[in-house]
Design a protein around this motif. Structure first.
Motif, PDB file in Angstrom:
ATOM      1  N   ASN A  78      34.758  73.644  36.122  1.00  0.00           N
ATOM      2  CA  ASN A  78      34.192  72.380  35.643  1.00  0.00           C
ATOM      3  C   ASN A  78      33.237  72.581  34.472  1.00  0.00           C
ATOM      4  OD1 ASN A  78      35.542  70.802  37.589  1.00  0.00           O
ATOM      5  ND2 ASN A  78      34.053  71.423  39.118  1.00  0.00           N
ATOM      6  N   THR A  80      32.832  72.782  30.204  1.00  0.00           N
ATOM      7  CA  THR A  80      33.503  72.402  28.966  1.00  0.00           C
ATOM      8  C   THR A  80      33.766  73.642  28.113  1.00  0.00           C
ATOM      9  OG1 THR A  80      31.445  72.079  27.733  1.00  0.00           O
ATOM     10  CG2 THR A  80      32.306  70.166  28.945  1.00  0.00           C
ATOM     11  N   ILE A  81      34.762  73.538  27.260  1.00  0.00           N
ATOM     12  CA  ILE A  81      35.067  74.624  26.336  1.00  0.00           C
ATOM     13  C   ILE A  81      33.863  74.873  25.440  1.00  0.00           C
ATOM     14  CG2 ILE A  81      36.485  75.274  24.347  1.00  0.00           C
ATOM     15  CD1 ILE A  81      38.841  73.949  25.759  1.00  0.00           C
ATOM     16  N   GLU A  82      33.177  73.810  25.059  1.00  0.00           N
ATOM     17  CA  GLU A  82      31.981  73.942  24.220  1.00  0.00           C
ATOM     18  C   GLU A  82      30.940  74.850  24.878  1.00  0.00           C
ATOM     19  OE1 GLU A  82      28.414  71.252  22.234  1.00  0.00           O
ATOM     20  OE2 GLU A  82      29.899  70.285  23.496  1.00  0.00           O
ATOM     21  N   THR A  83      30.708  74.653  26.173  1.00  0.00           N
ATOM     22  CA  THR A  83      29.733  75.475  26.891  1.00  0.00           C
ATOM     23  C   THR A  83      30.196  76.933  26.956  1.00  0.00           C
ATOM     24  OG1 THR A  83      28.977  73.592  28.195  1.00  0.00           O
ATOM     25  CG2 THR A  83      28.482  75.775  29.076  1.00  0.00           C
TER      26      THR A  83
END
Length: 109
Positions: A78, A80-83
């Motif tokens: 869960n 994000t790719i950004e994180t």
């Protein structure tokens, strides 16, 4: 006369085919995807430790709490790719994504 019984062995792929279905089936694809996410969390944890960083320190570097880093390391499902990209940037690691389009379906490999 003593009789010995042979034990039949199976490969991991044979067992996955039997219990999860062949590659390309929904259940098998879901399993493989979740396995990759689990491995991603483990890579983050191992790299963080190699860089001699605590979860708190890594969290401060990317602007999240220690608990968020702990969750990512345990289970990257869960996130994000950004994180994920921010984490690897902070760890000074190069990231490559392989994206495949199969039969019009979008999959990340």
């Amino acid at each position: 006369m003593e009789t010995t019984k042979k034990i039949k062995t199976h490969t991991l792929d044979e067992l996955k085919d039997k219990h999860l279905g062949r590659i390309g089936t929904e259940k098998r694809d879901k399993y493989e995807y979740e396995l990759r996410l689990d491995l991603l969390g483990e890579v983050i944890k191992r790299t963080r430790k190699e860089r001699h960083l605590t979860q708190t320190e890594l969290g401060e570097m990317i602007g999240v709490q220690k608990s968020q880093i702990s969750r990512i390391e345990r289970n990257a499902k869960n996130v994000t790719i950004e994180t994920i990209l921010r984490v690897f940037k902070a760890l000074k690691a190069k990231v490559n994504f392989n994206v495949e389009l199969l039969d019009g379906e979008f999959r990340i490999a």
